[in-house]
Design a protein around this motif. Structure first.
Motif, PDB file in Angstrom:
ATOM      1  N   LEU A  43       0.875  -1.174   0.000  1.00  0.00           N
ATOM      2  CA  LEU A  43       0.000   0.000   0.000  1.00  0.00           C
ATOM      3  C   LEU A  43       0.907   1.216   0.000  1.00  0.00           C
ATOM      4  CD1 LEU A  43      -2.861   1.166   0.111  1.00  0.00           C
ATOM      5  CD2 LEU A  43      -2.678   1.116   2.620  1.00  0.00           C
ATOM      6  N   THR A  44       1.030   1.858  -1.142  1.00  0.00           N
ATOM      7  CA  THR A  44       2.025   2.889  -1.327  1.00  0.00           C
ATOM      8  C   THR A  44       1.368   4.241  -1.621  1.00  0.00           C
ATOM      9  OG1 THR A  44       4.032   3.460  -2.570  1.00  0.00           O
ATOM     10  CG2 THR A  44       2.303   2.280  -3.781  1.00  0.00           C
ATOM     11  N   GLY A  45       2.172   5.182  -2.046  1.00  0.00           N
ATOM     12  CA  GLY A  45       1.690   6.522  -2.357  1.00  0.00           C
ATOM     13  C   GLY A  45       2.482   7.576  -1.616  1.00  0.00           C
ATOM     14  N   PRO A  46       2.291   8.838  -1.955  1.00  0.00           N
ATOM     15  CA  PRO A  46       3.025   9.923  -1.300  1.00  0.00           C
ATOM     16  C   PRO A  46       2.596  10.114   0.143  1.00  0.00           C
ATOM     17  CG  PRO A  46       1.300  10.819  -2.685  1.00  0.00           C
ATOM     18  CD  PRO A  46       1.337   9.346  -2.968  1.00  0.00           C
ATOM     19  N   SER A  47       3.456  10.749   0.914  1.00  0.00           N
ATOM     20  CA  SER A  47       3.094  11.114   2.278  1.00  0.00           C
ATOM     21  C   SER A  47       1.859  12.010   2.254  1.00  0.00           C
ATOM     22  CB  SER A  47       4.252  11.845   2.955  1.00  0.00           C
ATOM     23  OG  SER A  47       5.369  11.009   3.084  1.00  0.00           O
ATOM     24  N   ALA A  48       0.970  11.806   3.223  1.00  0.00           N
ATOM     25  CA  ALA A  48      -0.265  12.575   3.401  1.00  0.00           C
ATOM     26  C   ALA A  48      -1.386  12.123   2.482  1.00  0.00           C
ATOM     27  CB  ALA A  48      -0.033  14.076   3.246  1.00  0.00           C
ATOM     28  N   ALA A  49      -1.167  11.065   1.695  1.00  0.00           N
ATOM     29  CA  ALA A  49      -2.252  10.557   0.855  1.00  0.00           C
ATOM     30  C   ALA A  49      -3.210   9.684   1.649  1.00  0.00           C
ATOM     31  CB  ALA A  49      -1.696   9.775  -0.330  1.00  0.00           C
ATOM     32  N   SER A  63      -8.101  -8.326  10.937  1.00  0.00           N
ATOM     33  CA  SER A  63      -7.387  -9.000  12.026  1.00  0.00           C
ATOM     34  C   SER A  63      -7.531 -10.510  11.901  1.00  0.00           C
ATOM     35  CB  SER A  63      -7.945  -8.534  13.371  1.00  0.00           C
ATOM     36  OG  SER A  63      -7.353  -9.233  14.438  1.00  0.00           O
ATOM     37  N   GLY A  64      -6.391 -11.211  11.979  1.00  0.00           N
ATOM     38  CA  GLY A  64      -6.398 -12.653  11.871  1.00  0.00           C
ATOM     39  C   GLY A  64      -6.289 -13.161  10.450  1.00  0.00           C
ATOM     40  N   GLU A  65      -6.407 -12.255   9.456  1.00  0.00           N
ATOM     41  CA  GLU A  65      -6.327 -12.652   8.055  1.00  0.00           C
ATOM     42  C   GLU A  65      -5.022 -12.202   7.403  1.00  0.00           C
ATOM     43  OE1 GLU A  65      -9.991 -12.068   5.713  1.00  0.00           O
ATOM     44  OE2 GLU A  65     -10.854 -11.265   7.569  1.00  0.00           O
ATOM     45  N   VAL A  66      -4.623 -10.969   7.681  1.00  0.00           N
ATOM     46  CA  VAL A  66      -3.376 -10.435   7.141  1.00  0.00           C
ATOM     47  C   VAL A  66      -2.639  -9.706   8.259  1.00  0.00           C
ATOM     48  CG1 VAL A  66      -4.378 -10.147   4.828  1.00  0.00           C
ATOM     49  CG2 VAL A  66      -4.315  -8.196   6.406  1.00  0.00           C
ATOM     50  N   VAL A  67      -1.378  -9.389   8.011  1.00  0.00           N
ATOM     51  CA  VAL A  67      -0.582  -8.589   8.944  1.00  0.00           C
ATOM     52  C   VAL A  67      -0.286  -7.254   8.271  1.00  0.00           C
ATOM     53  CG1 VAL A  67       1.585  -8.430  10.218  1.00  0.00           C
ATOM     54  CG2 VAL A  67       0.458 -10.648   9.953  1.00  0.00           C
ATOM     55  N   VAL A  68      -0.710  -6.173   8.894  1.00  0.00           N
ATOM     56  CA  VAL A  68      -0.503  -4.832   8.346  1.00  0.00           C
ATOM     57  C   VAL A  68       0.683  -4.198   9.061  1.00  0.00           C
ATOM     58  CG1 VAL A  68      -1.525  -2.568   7.916  1.00  0.00           C
ATOM     59  CG2 VAL A  68      -2.972  -4.620   7.866  1.00  0.00           C
ATOM     60  N   LEU A  69       1.683  -3.772   8.294  1.00  0.00           N
ATOM     61  CA  LEU A  69       2.906  -3.217   8.863  1.00  0.00           C
ATOM     62  C   LEU A  69       3.189  -1.828   8.301  1.00  0.00           C
ATOM     63  CD1 LEU A  69       5.265  -6.336   8.581  1.00  0.00           C
ATOM     64  CD2 LEU A  69       4.064  -5.538  10.615  1.00  0.00           C
ATOM     65  N   GLU A  70       3.782  -0.982   9.120  1.00  0.00           N
ATOM     66  CA  GLU A  70       4.191   0.365   8.723  1.00  0.00           C
ATOM     67  C   GLU A  70       5.669   0.359   8.352  1.00  0.00           C
ATOM     68  OE1 GLU A  70       5.044   3.833   7.712  1.00  0.00           O
ATOM     69  OE2 GLU A  70       2.930   3.638   8.320  1.00  0.00           O
ATOM     70  N   GLN A  71       5.977   0.791   7.151  1.00  0.00           N
ATOM     71  CA  GLN A  71       7.348   0.775   6.647  1.00  0.00           C
ATOM     72  C   GLN A  71       8.330   1.546   7.527  1.00  0.00           C
ATOM     73  OE1 GLN A  71       8.804   1.420   2.251  1.00  0.00           O
ATOM     74  NE2 GLN A  71       8.538   3.431   3.162  1.00  0.00           N
ATOM     75  N   VAL A 108       0.506  -6.817   4.426  1.00  0.00           N
ATOM     76  CA  VAL A 108       0.215  -5.557   3.749  1.00  0.00           C
ATOM     77  C   VAL A 108       1.226  -4.547   4.280  1.00  0.00           C
ATOM     78  CG1 VAL A 108      -1.455  -3.718   3.320  1.00  0.00           C
ATOM     79  CG2 VAL A 108      -2.246  -6.085   3.565  1.00  0.00           C
ATOM     80  N   LEU A 109       2.121  -4.094   3.416  1.00  0.00           N
ATOM     81  CA  LEU A 109       3.168  -3.160   3.818  1.00  0.00           C
ATOM     82  C   LEU A 109       2.761  -1.748   3.422  1.00  0.00           C
ATOM     83  CD1 LEU A 109       5.970  -2.569   4.938  1.00  0.00           C
ATOM     84  CD2 LEU A 109       6.911  -3.072   2.670  1.00  0.00           C
ATOM     85  N   CYS A 110       2.607  -0.880   4.421  1.00  0.00           N
ATOM     86  CA  CYS A 110       2.213   0.505   4.183  1.00  0.00           C
ATOM     87  C   CYS A 110       3.463   1.376   4.145  1.00  0.00           C
ATOM     88  CB  CYS A 110       1.286   0.997   5.290  1.00  0.00           C
ATOM     89  SG  CYS A 110      -0.237   0.034   5.473  1.00  0.00           S
ATOM     90  N   GLY A 111       3.799   1.883   2.969  1.00  0.00           N
ATOM     91  CA  GLY A 111       4.989   2.718   2.852  1.00  0.00           C
ATOM     92  C   GLY A 111       5.222   3.125   1.415  1.00  0.00           C
ATOM     93  N   THR A 112       6.086   4.093   1.242  1.00  0.00           N
ATOM     94  CA  THR A 112       6.355   4.615  -0.089  1.00  0.00           C
ATOM     95  C   THR A 112       7.326   3.708  -0.825  1.00  0.00           C
ATOM     96  OG1 THR A 112       5.981   6.873   0.699  1.00  0.00           O
ATOM     97  CG2 THR A 112       7.153   6.623  -1.381  1.00  0.00           C
TER      98      THR A 112
END
Length: 221
Positions: A43-49, A63-71, A108-112
């Motif tokens: 899950l990408t995109g510019p900061s503040a999007a 919860s329990g299906e995927v692991v969501v992480l902050e880059q 799911v990796l959240c980061g640019t």
């Protein structure tokens, strides 16, 4: 969970991991081992999007299906000093995600990040596929959000201009990247609408992977 780059047979560490017929193969001793080769969702995109806003609610829903992480968790020390696209930082993230995948849950990796920064890396072979969804916004709205951030985040005008350029580039070229990057515009979207869209994307990717029942394909290294 053992780092997938380290052979449990001889203890050798592979700079370039090898996957053959869905198994990791040690180039030194020939040891073979099966592993969970799942899709990674970026899950990408510019900061503040909206990534950091969507992420917590997405984690609650799935919860329990995927692991969501902050880059940014690994944006520290020597990894932060890396240059030219930060390959060491990104390789570390791929290794971490691959280890988490051995629990059977996709990350799911959240980061640019964009395909040219992940796809050429040796650790890409750990994943059946990487899917990219970018949250973007109108330049005016994005700039206003960045200027409203607290001073400690150090969003001065030159840095804002760089992020707006990245936002414009994504909006123009996402479809031509390999693999293509999907877009969702958060300019006027509510949080619920944004999370609904991302959740549907995650479920679509993970459902397709379960239906395929195959280890998938990755670039040869």
């Amino acid at each position: 969970m053992l780092d997938l780059k380290i052979c449990p047979g001889c203890g050798d560490r592979a700079d370039i991991p090898v996957v053959t017929e869905g198994q990791l193969v040690c180039a030194r001793c020939g040891h073979r081992r099966p592993f969970h080769r799942l899709p990674l969702l970026a899950l990408t995109g510019p900061s503040a999007a909206g990534k950091s806003t969507v992420g917590p609610e997405l984690a609650r829903r799935l919860s329990g299906e995927v692991v969501v992480l902050e880059q940014d968790v690994l944006w520290t020390a020597g990894l932060r000093d890396d240059v030219d696209g930060h390959p060491l930082f990104r390789s570390t993230w791929l290794r971490m995600a691959a280890m988490i995948h051995q629990s059977g849950r996709p990350v799911v990796l959240c980061g640019t990040v964009v395909p040219p920064e992940f796809e050429p890396l040796p650790e890409r072979v750990f994943f059946s596929s990487i899917h990219y969804l970018a949250l973007v916004a109108d330049p005016g709205a994005l700039a206003a959000r960045l200027r409203a951030r607290p001073a400690w985040r150090e969003w001065d005008e030159p840095r804002i201009a760089e992020m707006l350029e990245f936002n414009d580039w994504l909006r123009a070229d996402a479809a031509t990247m390999s693999p293509p990057v999907s877009l969702f515009d958060t300019t006027d979207a509510t949080l619920e609408a944004a999370v609904d869209h991302v959740e549907a994307w995650v479920r679509r990717v993970t459902s397709a992977d379960r239906r395929s029942g195959s280890p998938g394909a990755a670039p040869a290294h």
